[in-house]
Design an enzyme around this catalytic site. Sequence first.
Site, PDB file in Angstrom:
ATOM      1  CE1 TYR A   8      -3.262  -2.940   0.277  1.00 35.06           C
ATOM      2  CE2 TYR A   8      -3.765  -2.196   2.228  1.00 35.06           C
ATOM      3  CZ  TYR A   8      -3.938  -3.207   1.073  1.00 35.06           C
ATOM      4  OH  TYR A   8      -4.763  -3.948   1.364  1.00 35.06           O
ATOM      5  CE  LYS A  63       1.626 -18.340  -1.303  1.00 33.88           C
ATOM      6  NZ  LYS A  63       1.173 -19.263  -0.791  1.00 33.88           N
ATOM      7  CG  ASP A  82      -1.728 -20.158   1.053  1.00 31.43           C
ATOM      8  OD1 ASP A  82      -0.930 -19.942   1.789  1.00 31.43           O
ATOM      9  OD2 ASP A  82      -1.492 -20.987   0.087  1.00 31.43           O
ATOM     10  CG  ASP A 104      -6.968  -4.181   4.238  1.00 33.14           C
ATOM     11  OD1 ASP A 104      -8.046  -4.361   5.077  1.00 33.14           O
ATOM     12  OD2 ASP A 104      -7.007  -3.638   3.052  1.00 33.14           O
ATOM     13  CG  ASP A 164     -12.360  -6.396   6.350  1.00 37.42           C
ATOM     14  OD1 ASP A 164     -11.900  -5.796   7.382  1.00 37.42           O
ATOM     15  OD2 ASP A 164     -12.773  -5.979   5.523  1.00 37.42           O
TER      16      ASP A 164
END
Length: 357
Positions: free
Chosen positions: A142, A191, A223, A247, A251
């Site tokens: 970001y 990852k 994942d 992020d 959620d």
Amino acid sequence: MKKNIAIIRGDGIGPEIMAQAVAVLDTVAEKYGHTFTYMDAPMGGEAIDRFGDPLPKSSLETCLASDSVLLSAVGGPKWDNMPKDLRPERGLLRLRAGLGLYANLRPARLFDELRDASPLKSSIIDKGVDFVVVRELIGGAYFGEHSTEKLDGEYYAKDIMGYSEHEIERIARVAFETARKRRKKVCSVDKANVLDSSKLWRKIVTKVAENYPDVILSHMYVDNCAMQIVRDPSQFDVIVTENLFGDILSDEASMITGSIGMIPSSSLGDGTRGLYEPIHGSAPDIAGTDSANPIGMILSAAMMLRYSFDMPEEADAVESAVNSILQEGFRTGDTMSEGKMRLGCIDTGMAICEKIK
Ligand code: NAD
């Protein structure tokens, strides 16, 4: 104790839920002998209308001069078509950067009384849902370089995800310190089988762990983590991860606990000042109807008492007051179910204040 609190009342339901959080803080101040002084710091849509800037300099200065910042939510359809730099959420990004807030803590805890609101089967939630996602907030994709160019006759866009050692080190420390106040387990999510930034992430988190021999560290690919959060959330205590993964995972984590109106969050940097806010937006669809759930906002104020003001007893008092009114069957519209008693935003705040007294 005397504390100065910067207040961002925000847009939509923002001023309604903030009024209830302030009422709760006033009740706490009276009961425990503290003095809380509130300083208004307009931000978001309100600030665009009044000052032509989503974060006026004076508001940032007010926040920098405060002991901590309480924010409701900003934005709404009125400002949706503003240019990028003049949008309400731009104010929020600038505020986080201006206060040097690099860690976002979002608890995912299922209230027993709201089990029906969770989309997960009871065989899964019976084992308990109580963990915190610690998300890196001002690095990664970001905040990396973004670009779109034309290459060989077609557009090509890229966003650079990068992390330096010190950025990883400081967020890892927040995760280990948080775990020390909880069940002493950190799961670092990356990852590392594919990304270089993740390989460095894993190396540095492992190094920081050496300073916390009392905390158990595990690693998980992102994942797999997305899957494990819905398969067996009880395995997690503290999850620490980079900005983009965090992020998404935070959620997902909040969804399994039911209503979006119940969940607080905090953003921290170096030092004790933090930014505390509910995770939901400004809910323009219900603004002005006295039907917003103020609990996420009130629990954000409780987090501020615990983490920025070191007032654990006061924070416990607020959290148990919330539990009590839920146990007694009081609900706002978003968590309403058969046989429960519906309260508006103001009455919910008042009921919580009564319990604290
Ligand atoms: P939202 O969270 O505002 O609303 C989503 C749904 O949840 C709506 O139906 C709303 O009524 C409901 N809801 C949210 N909070 C509630 C509460 N406390 N009590 C009862 N119901 C509640 O998300 P959205 O509709 O996507 O966004 C609305 C505006 O908020 C947009 O302008 C968006 O940019 C902004 N936003 C701001 C923040 C922030 O300030 N941090 C975060 C997200 C969205």
